[in-house]
Motif scaffolding. Structure first.
Motif, PDB file in Angstrom:
ATOM      1  N   HIS A   1       3.176  -3.346  17.640  1.00 51.44           N
ATOM      2  CA  HIS A   1       4.211  -3.193  16.627  1.00 51.44           C
ATOM      3  C   HIS A   1       3.753  -3.833  15.315  1.00 51.44           C
ATOM      4  N   VAL A   2       3.044  -4.940  15.433  1.00 55.11           N
ATOM      5  CA  VAL A   2       2.456  -5.597  14.253  1.00 55.11           C
ATOM      6  C   VAL A   2       1.085  -6.132  14.643  1.00 55.11           C
ATOM      7  N   VAL A   3       0.110  -5.972  13.739  1.00 56.69           N
ATOM      8  CA  VAL A   3      -1.168  -6.677  13.918  1.00 56.69           C
ATOM      9  C   VAL A   3      -1.303  -7.624  12.727  1.00 56.69           C
ATOM     10  N   VAL A   4      -1.502  -8.899  13.022  1.00 53.39           N
ATOM     11  CA  VAL A   4      -1.658  -9.880  11.950  1.00 53.39           C
ATOM     12  C   VAL A   4      -3.155 -10.035  11.682  1.00 53.39           C
ATOM     13  N   ALA A   5      -3.557  -9.616  10.485  1.00 52.57           N
ATOM     14  CA  ALA A   5      -4.976  -9.675  10.139  1.00 52.57           C
ATOM     15  C   ALA A   5      -5.268 -10.992   9.434  1.00 52.57           C
ATOM     16  N   ASN A   6      -6.316 -11.665   9.866  1.00 55.69           N
ATOM     17  CA  ASN A   6      -6.726 -12.889   9.159  1.00 55.69           C
ATOM     18  C   ASN A   6      -8.234 -13.012   9.126  1.00 55.69           C
ATOM     19  N   GLU A   7      -8.684 -13.675   8.042  1.00 51.08           N
ATOM     20  CA  GLU A   7     -10.122 -13.823   7.836  1.00 51.08           C
ATOM     21  C   GLU A   7     -10.474 -15.278   8.044  1.00 51.08           C
ATOM     22  N   LEU A   8     -11.599 -15.523   8.684  1.00 52.24           N
ATOM     23  CA  LEU A   8     -11.956 -16.902   9.047  1.00 52.24           C
ATOM     24  C   LEU A   8     -11.883 -17.862   7.853  1.00 52.24           C
ATOM     25  N   ALA A   9     -12.394 -17.423   6.695  1.00 53.04           N
ATOM     26  CA  ALA A   9     -12.481 -18.332   5.542  1.00 53.04           C
ATOM     27  C   ALA A   9     -11.110 -18.707   4.974  1.00 53.04           C
ATOM     28  N   THR A  10     -10.085 -17.879   5.219  1.00 52.52           N
ATOM     29  CA  THR A  10      -8.786 -18.104   4.544  1.00 52.52           C
ATOM     30  C   THR A  10      -7.600 -18.132   5.505  1.00 52.52           C
ATOM     31  N   TYR A  11      -7.852 -18.123   6.830  1.00 54.90           N
ATOM     32  CA  TYR A  11      -6.754 -17.872   7.776  1.00 54.90           C
ATOM     33  C   TYR A  11      -5.651 -18.921   7.757  1.00 54.90           C
ATOM     34  N   LYS A  12      -5.974 -20.125   7.239  1.00 56.15           N
ATOM     35  CA  LYS A  12      -4.929 -21.158   7.227  1.00 56.15           C
ATOM     36  C   LYS A  12      -3.951 -20.952   6.084  1.00 56.15           C
ATOM     37  N   ARG A  13      -4.333 -20.196   5.074  1.00 57.94           N
ATOM     38  CA  ARG A  13      -3.415 -20.023   3.927  1.00 57.94           C
ATOM     39  C   ARG A  13      -2.959 -18.598   3.696  1.00 57.94           C
ATOM     40  N   GLU A  14      -3.584 -17.628   4.366  1.00 60.58           N
ATOM     41  CA  GLU A  14      -3.203 -16.239   4.100  1.00 60.58           C
ATOM     42  C   GLU A  14      -3.353 -15.358   5.329  1.00 60.58           C
ATOM     43  N   VAL A  15      -2.360 -14.503   5.571  1.00 58.99           N
ATOM     44  CA  VAL A  15      -2.466 -13.489   6.626  1.00 58.99           C
ATOM     45  C   VAL A  15      -1.877 -12.185   6.088  1.00 58.99           C
ATOM     46  N   ILE A  16      -2.235 -11.076   6.703  1.00 62.31           N
ATOM     47  CA  ILE A  16      -1.643  -9.785   6.299  1.00 62.31           C
ATOM     48  C   ILE A  16      -1.028  -9.154   7.547  1.00 62.31           C
ATOM     49  N   ALA A  17       0.284  -8.883   7.470  1.00 63.53           N
ATOM     50  CA  ALA A  17       0.970  -8.242   8.597  1.00 63.53           C
ATOM     51  C   ALA A  17       0.824  -6.737   8.436  1.00 63.53           C
ATOM     52  N   VAL A  18       0.151  -6.097   9.389  1.00 71.75           N
ATOM     53  CA  VAL A  18      -0.099  -4.657   9.311  1.00 71.75           C
ATOM     54  C   VAL A  18       0.840  -3.948  10.287  1.00 71.75           C
ATOM     55  N   THR A  19       1.629  -2.999   9.760  1.00 70.77           N
ATOM     56  CA  THR A  19       2.535  -2.216  10.607  1.00 70.77           C
ATOM     57  C   THR A  19       2.351  -0.744  10.250  1.00 70.77           C
ATOM     58  N   LEU A  20       3.032   0.127  10.989  1.00 70.16           N
ATOM     59  CA  LEU A  20       2.946   1.551  10.669  1.00 70.16           C
ATOM     60  C   LEU A  20       3.597   1.844   9.312  1.00 70.16           C
ATOM     61  N   ASP A  21       4.509   0.934   8.868  1.00 78.32           N
ATOM     62  CA  ASP A  21       5.191   1.137   7.579  1.00 78.32           C
ATOM     63  C   ASP A  21       4.379   0.635   6.394  1.00 78.32           C
ATOM     64  N   GLY A  22       3.322  -0.112   6.648  1.00 71.76           N
ATOM     65  CA  GLY A  22       2.514  -0.627   5.536  1.00 71.76           C
ATOM     66  C   GLY A  22       2.021  -2.037   5.817  1.00 71.76           C
ATOM     67  N   LYS A  23       1.505  -2.676   4.764  1.00 67.48           N
ATOM     68  CA  LYS A  23       0.908  -4.017   4.909  1.00 67.48           C
ATOM     69  C   LYS A  23       1.667  -5.016   4.053  1.00 67.48           C
ATOM     70  N   ILE A  24       1.887  -6.196   4.617  1.00 69.69           N
ATOM     71  CA  ILE A  24       2.561  -7.240   3.840  1.00 69.69           C
ATOM     72  C   ILE A  24       1.673  -8.480   3.840  1.00 69.69           C
ATOM     73  N   SER A  25       1.308  -8.911   2.648  1.00 69.20           N
ATOM     74  CA  SER A  25       0.450 -10.091   2.528  1.00 69.20           C
ATOM     75  C   SER A  25       1.327 -11.338   2.462  1.00 69.20           C
ATOM     76  N   ILE A  26       0.971 -12.340   3.249  1.00 73.50           N
ATOM     77  CA  ILE A  26       1.768 -13.571   3.274  1.00 73.50           C
ATOM     78  C   ILE A  26       0.851 -14.747   2.946  1.00 73.50           C
ATOM     79  N   ARG A  27       1.264 -15.506   1.925  1.00 78.71           N
ATOM     80  CA  ARG A  27       0.455 -16.661   1.518  1.00 78.71           C
ATOM     81  C   ARG A  27       1.278 -17.928   1.618  1.00 78.71           C
ATOM     82  N   LYS A  28       0.592 -19.043   1.837  1.00 81.60           N
ATOM     83  CA  LYS A  28       1.253 -20.352   1.830  1.00 81.60           C
ATOM     84  C   LYS A  28       1.945 -20.553   0.492  1.00 81.60           C
ATOM     85  N   GLN A  29       3.201 -21.032   0.526  1.00 81.78           N
ATOM     86  CA  GLN A  29       3.960 -21.195  -0.711  1.00 81.78           C
ATOM     87  C   GLN A  29       3.540 -22.448  -1.484  1.00 81.78           C
ATOM     88  N   SER A  30       3.074 -23.482  -0.749  1.00 78.99           N
ATOM     89  CA  SER A  30       2.629 -24.705  -1.426  1.00 78.99           C
ATOM     90  C   SER A  30       1.637 -25.407  -0.498  1.00 78.99           C
TER      91      SER A  30
END
Ligand code: PMT
Length: 328
Positions: free
Chosen positions: A268-297
């Motif tokens: 239903h969702v695949v959370v994509a993360n890259e080794l170099a940035t995984y602690k501060r950024e992930v991208i939620a990939v769904t059939l409806d599109g992609k949502i980028s999520i970043r640490k707020q502070s």
């Protein structure tokens, strides 16, 4: 439970691999007691209307699996995962009203303990007299909060912790949890953040005793671990909401691999993360599109936003399945 239960109804090569993986794996220690704990936990959290305890039950997997090289294991292959993602996510799921089955690597990061130091734990305390100790002042606030939240989650019956070390234990535990959680239909969720070994040494071809260095360089053939995502979706818990993770070191291929996993394994969702940035950024990939999520502070957790998004998607899914009022 028979480890291959349910497999015969499915076709295809990957199911044969799964079947042979389970048949040759060393039996899970305390399998009966784990199954009983899981079933009781799910039963206690399976009332979703009236005096509902929880809004759903999520299985969070966390930390890395090991691949033993010897049956009487001295050496093993491991990976980098600390378990921080799974531990933080567990806290946010509990905060959102979920009951969490936390399937974690022994010794990895634990919910509510993320702020406690691993290497200087004793520096947190001072001795008052022969029978009393206290938390040193600058740390008291964080320790008090952690203790309160932990006890509230455990005593409230919202947190069940199941440890694993090897790939064999991990996959057998996932099977027990998945086949038990299937009774909740869409109210069940999987959040598969563990870093699962892709290659292993089958038990029957594994050296029994410590491999001897006197025999010269070591040649070893590793077999591919069958992907469990497909069988989880088709056989073990077909109505559960499934979130898997995709980790890559090459940003060029990350999203393409995540999209491919979404379709191939019907996630239903695949959370994509890259080794170099995984602690501060992930991208939620769904059939409806992609949502980028970043640490707020700097002090925030990326998991805070991620779990909010997943809870929303899970609610939509439950509604779509027409199970808003489900009681089992
Ligand atoms: O623990 P931390 O240090 O905080 O790190 C978190 C994390 C980076 C490990 C986490 O965010 C993450 O990305 N976890 C998944 C890493 C991984 O194993 O990726 P993968 O591409 O090998 O597998 C993708 C998915 O397939 C995973 O959800 C895994 O559960 C599943 N899988 C993998 C192998 C296998 N044989 N069967 C599977 O089902």
């Amino acid at each position: 439970m028979d480890a291959t239960e349910g497999l015969e109804i499915s076709q295809g090569e990957s199911f044969i691999d799964v079947k042979s993986f389970f048949e040759s794996a060393p039996p899970l220690k305390n399998s009966d007691s784990i199954t009983q704990k899981v079933k009781e936990f799910i039963y206690q959290n399976s009332q979703f209307s009236g005096n509902a305890k929880s809004v759903g039950v999520v299985c969070v997997t966390s930390g890395g699996t090991t691949v033993p090289l010897e049956q009487r294991c001295v050496r093993y292959i491991d990976n980098f995962s600390s378990g921080h993602r799974g531990a933080a996510s567990t806290e946010y799921f509990v905060k959102s009203g979920y009951a969490v089955i936390f399937v974690h690597r022994r010794g990895s990061c634990q919910p509510y303990c993320r702020y406690l130091p691993e290497d200087s734990f004793l520096e947190f305390f001072e001795v008052l007299n022969d029978s009393e100790i206290q938390v040193c002042h600058p740390h008291a606030t964080v320790v008090k909060k952690a203790i309160k939240e932990y006890h509230s989650a455990v005593n409230g019956g919202f947190l069940l912790k199941l440890p694993f070390t090897t790939i064999f234990e991990y996959l057998q535990i996932i099977q027990v949890v998945a086949t038990s959680l299937s009774c909740l239909g869409p109210r069940g969720m999987f959040y598969l953040a563990a870093a699962v070994s892709d290659f292993y040494v089958p038990w029957e071809s594994m050296a029994k005793h410590k491999i001897q260095s006197a025999a010269g360089p070591l040649d070893m053939r590793l077999t591919q671990v069958p992907k469990m995502l497909r069988i989880l979706r088709t056989d073990w818990a077909p109505s559960a909401f499934c979130v898997s993770f995709k980790l890559e070191t090459d940003s060029e291929i990350l999203l393409q691999k995540a999209e491919s996993a979404l379709r191939k394994y019907q996630m239903h969702v695949v959370v994509a993360n890259e080794l170099a940035t995984y602690k501060r950024e992930v991208i939620a990939v769904t059939l409806d599109g992609k949502i980028s999520i970043r640490k707020q502070s700097e002090d925030a957790d990326v998991e805070d936003q991620l779990i909010k998004l997943l809870v929303e998607k899970h609610n939509n899914y439950i509604e779509c399945c027409g199970m808003g009022e489900i009681i089992t």
